[in-house]
Design a protein around this motif. Structure first.
Motif, PDB file in Angstrom:
ATOM      1  N   GLN A   1       0.824  -1.211   0.000  1.00  0.00           N
ATOM      2  CA  GLN A   1       0.000   0.000   0.000  1.00  0.00           C
ATOM      3  C   GLN A   1       0.859   1.263   0.000  1.00  0.00           C
ATOM      4  O   GLN A   1       0.529   2.247  -0.673  1.00  0.00           O
ATOM      5  N   CYS A   2       1.966   1.229   0.743  1.00  0.00           N
ATOM      6  CA  CYS A   2       2.893   2.371   0.746  1.00  0.00           C
ATOM      7  C   CYS A   2       3.492   2.579  -0.640  1.00  0.00           C
ATOM      8  O   CYS A   2       3.628   3.714  -1.109  1.00  0.00           O
ATOM      9  N   HIS A   3       3.843   1.467  -1.291  1.00  0.00           N
ATOM     10  CA  HIS A   3       4.430   1.553  -2.628  1.00  0.00           C
ATOM     11  C   HIS A   3       3.458   2.170  -3.625  1.00  0.00           C
ATOM     12  O   HIS A   3       3.859   2.973  -4.478  1.00  0.00           O
ATOM     13  N   LEU A   4       2.182   1.816  -3.533  1.00  0.00           N
ATOM     14  CA  LEU A   4       1.180   2.343  -4.464  1.00  0.00           C
ATOM     15  C   LEU A   4       1.150   3.871  -4.450  1.00  0.00           C
ATOM     16  O   LEU A   4       0.882   4.510  -5.467  1.00  0.00           O
ATOM     17  N   ARG A   5       1.459   4.446  -3.291  1.00  0.00           N
ATOM     18  CA  ARG A   5       1.435   5.909  -3.169  1.00  0.00           C
ATOM     19  C   ARG A   5       2.539   6.575  -3.978  1.00  0.00           C
ATOM     20  O   ARG A   5       2.445   7.761  -4.280  1.00  0.00           O
ATOM     21  N   THR A   6       3.600   5.829  -4.314  1.00  0.00           N
ATOM     22  CA  THR A   6       4.653   6.409  -5.152  1.00  0.00           C
ATOM     23  C   THR A   6       4.129   6.663  -6.559  1.00  0.00           C
ATOM     24  O   THR A   6       4.653   7.511  -7.280  1.00  0.00           O
ATOM     25  N   HIS A   7       3.095   5.923  -6.956  1.00  0.00           N
ATOM     26  CA  HIS A   7       2.482   6.120  -8.272  1.00  0.00           C
ATOM     27  C   HIS A   7       1.353   7.153  -8.216  1.00  0.00           C
ATOM     28  O   HIS A   7       1.205   7.968  -9.130  1.00  0.00           O
ATOM     29  N   THR A   8       0.568   7.113  -7.149  1.00  0.00           N
ATOM     30  CA  THR A   8      -0.583   8.021  -7.053  1.00  0.00           C
ATOM     31  C   THR A   8      -0.186   9.409  -6.571  1.00  0.00           C
ATOM     32  O   THR A   8      -0.910  10.378  -6.797  1.00  0.00           O
ATOM     33  N   GLY A   9       0.973   9.484  -5.885  1.00  0.00           N
ATOM     34  CA  GLY A   9       1.406  10.769  -5.337  1.00  0.00           C
ATOM     35  C   GLY A   9       0.752  11.107  -4.010  1.00  0.00           C
ATOM     36  O   GLY A   9       0.977  12.190  -3.457  1.00  0.00           O
ATOM     37  N   GLU A  10      -0.047  10.187  -3.483  1.00  0.00           N
ATOM     38  CA  GLU A  10      -0.735  10.428  -2.212  1.00  0.00           C
ATOM     39  C   GLU A  10       0.262  10.521  -1.059  1.00  0.00           C
ATOM     40  O   GLU A  10       1.163   9.693  -0.932  1.00  0.00           O
ATOM     41  N   LYS A  11       0.110  11.544  -0.230  1.00  0.00           N
ATOM     42  CA  LYS A  11       0.970  11.738   0.942  1.00  0.00           C
ATOM     43  C   LYS A  11       0.078  12.097   2.138  1.00  0.00           C
ATOM     44  O   LYS A  11      -0.103  13.274   2.464  1.00  0.00           O
ATOM     45  N   PRO A  12      -0.458  11.074   2.805  1.00  0.00           N
ATOM     46  CA  PRO A  12      -1.457  11.326   3.856  1.00  0.00           C
ATOM     47  C   PRO A  12      -0.895  11.755   5.210  1.00  0.00           C
ATOM     48  O   PRO A  12      -1.652  12.162   6.086  1.00  0.00           O
ATOM     49  N   TYR A  13       0.429  11.659   5.382  1.00  0.00           N
ATOM     50  CA  TYR A  13       1.020  11.988   6.684  1.00  0.00           C
ATOM     51  C   TYR A  13       1.724  13.340   6.607  1.00  0.00           C
ATOM     52  O   TYR A  13       2.666  13.513   5.838  1.00  0.00           O
ATOM     53  N   MET A  14       1.259  14.290   7.422  1.00  0.00           N
ATOM     54  CA  MET A  14       1.768  15.656   7.344  1.00  0.00           C
ATOM     55  C   MET A  14       2.474  16.076   8.636  1.00  0.00           C
ATOM     56  O   MET A  14       1.998  15.803   9.738  1.00  0.00           O
TER      57      MET A  14
END
Length: 229
Positions: free
Chosen positions: A39-52
């Motif tokens: 799931q963390c890897h998928l964010r490298t494609h979607t650009g999602e960054k949920p932790y601020m």
């Protein structure tokens, strides 16, 4: 722990033991043995960054990276070098540093035999042979073999200059340029001519120390295409 949890833990253990990677990314084909890493890897494609970051607002795609970043603000450095006592905010940085004492370079390039102290530098080096440039500028599409180079390039579009000199207020888009500039104020000149001992603050290609050393060798590498001078 109930029976369902026990069953799930046994399945995870068996998957890791057998080396299975049942979670496969549809974008790049990379496989993972654990769902959370997938799931963390998928964010490298979607650009999602949920932790601020609560201090500066910078966003991250994993909770771990956000927690590590927070140490910049808190100054926490929990990892200590056993040889010299130097402290680090990341365990990987500490282990890499300790290899400067031991001389260990466990990551060896199969193409040219060059060895590296960290897996990260080894992987970056490999791209010189493969030509892979996985990081593309969102503005112009120019590709780079490291995320850092891509990030610095993107600042030429945004105009962002995050490194500010505390002495004079001048801003820079790279940490390297910022550190070189600081030598104007400190007077530091770490690059010394091998022939005459003259010191310089810069040693990049075509500047200061290297250019000066050519006055001793009479080297003239730049030739006019029109007249050959």
């Amino acid at each position: 722990m109930n029976q369902t949890d026990i069953h799930n833990n046994v399945e995870i253990y068996q998957t890791n033991y057998r080396g299975e990677k049942p979670y496969v990314c549809e974008e790049c084909g990379k496989g993972f043995s654990k769902k959370n890493r997938f799931q963390c890897h998928l964010r490298t494609h979607t650009g999602e960054k949920p932790y601020m970051c609560k201090q500066c607002g910078k966003a991250f795609n994993t909770k771990h990276h956000c927690q590590v970043h927070a140490r910049i603000h808190t100054g926490e450095k929990p990892y200590i070098c056993k040889q010299c006592g130097r402290a680090f905010s990341r365990n990987t940085h500490c282990r890499s540093h300790e290899r400067t004492h031991s001389g260990e370079k466990p990551y060896v390039c199969e193409q040219c035999g060059k060895a590296f102290t960290t897996h990260r530098y080894y992987k970056i080096h490999e791209r010189l042979h493969t030509g892979e440039k996985p990081y593309a500028c969102k503005q112009c599409g120019k590709a780079f073999n490291t995320y850092r180079d891509c990030e610095v390039h993107e600042r030429t579009h945004s105009g962002e200059k995050p490194y500010i000199c505390t002495q004079c207020g001048k801003a820079f888009n790279t940490y390297h340029d910022y550190k070189v500039h600081q030598r104007i104020h400190t007077g530091e000149k770490p690059y010394v001519c091998k022939e005459c001992g003259k010191a310089f603050s810069k040693n990049s290609r075509n500047t200061q120390c290297q250019s000066h050393e050519k006055t001793h060798t009479w080297e003239k590498p730049y030739v006019c295409k029109q007249c050959g001078k």
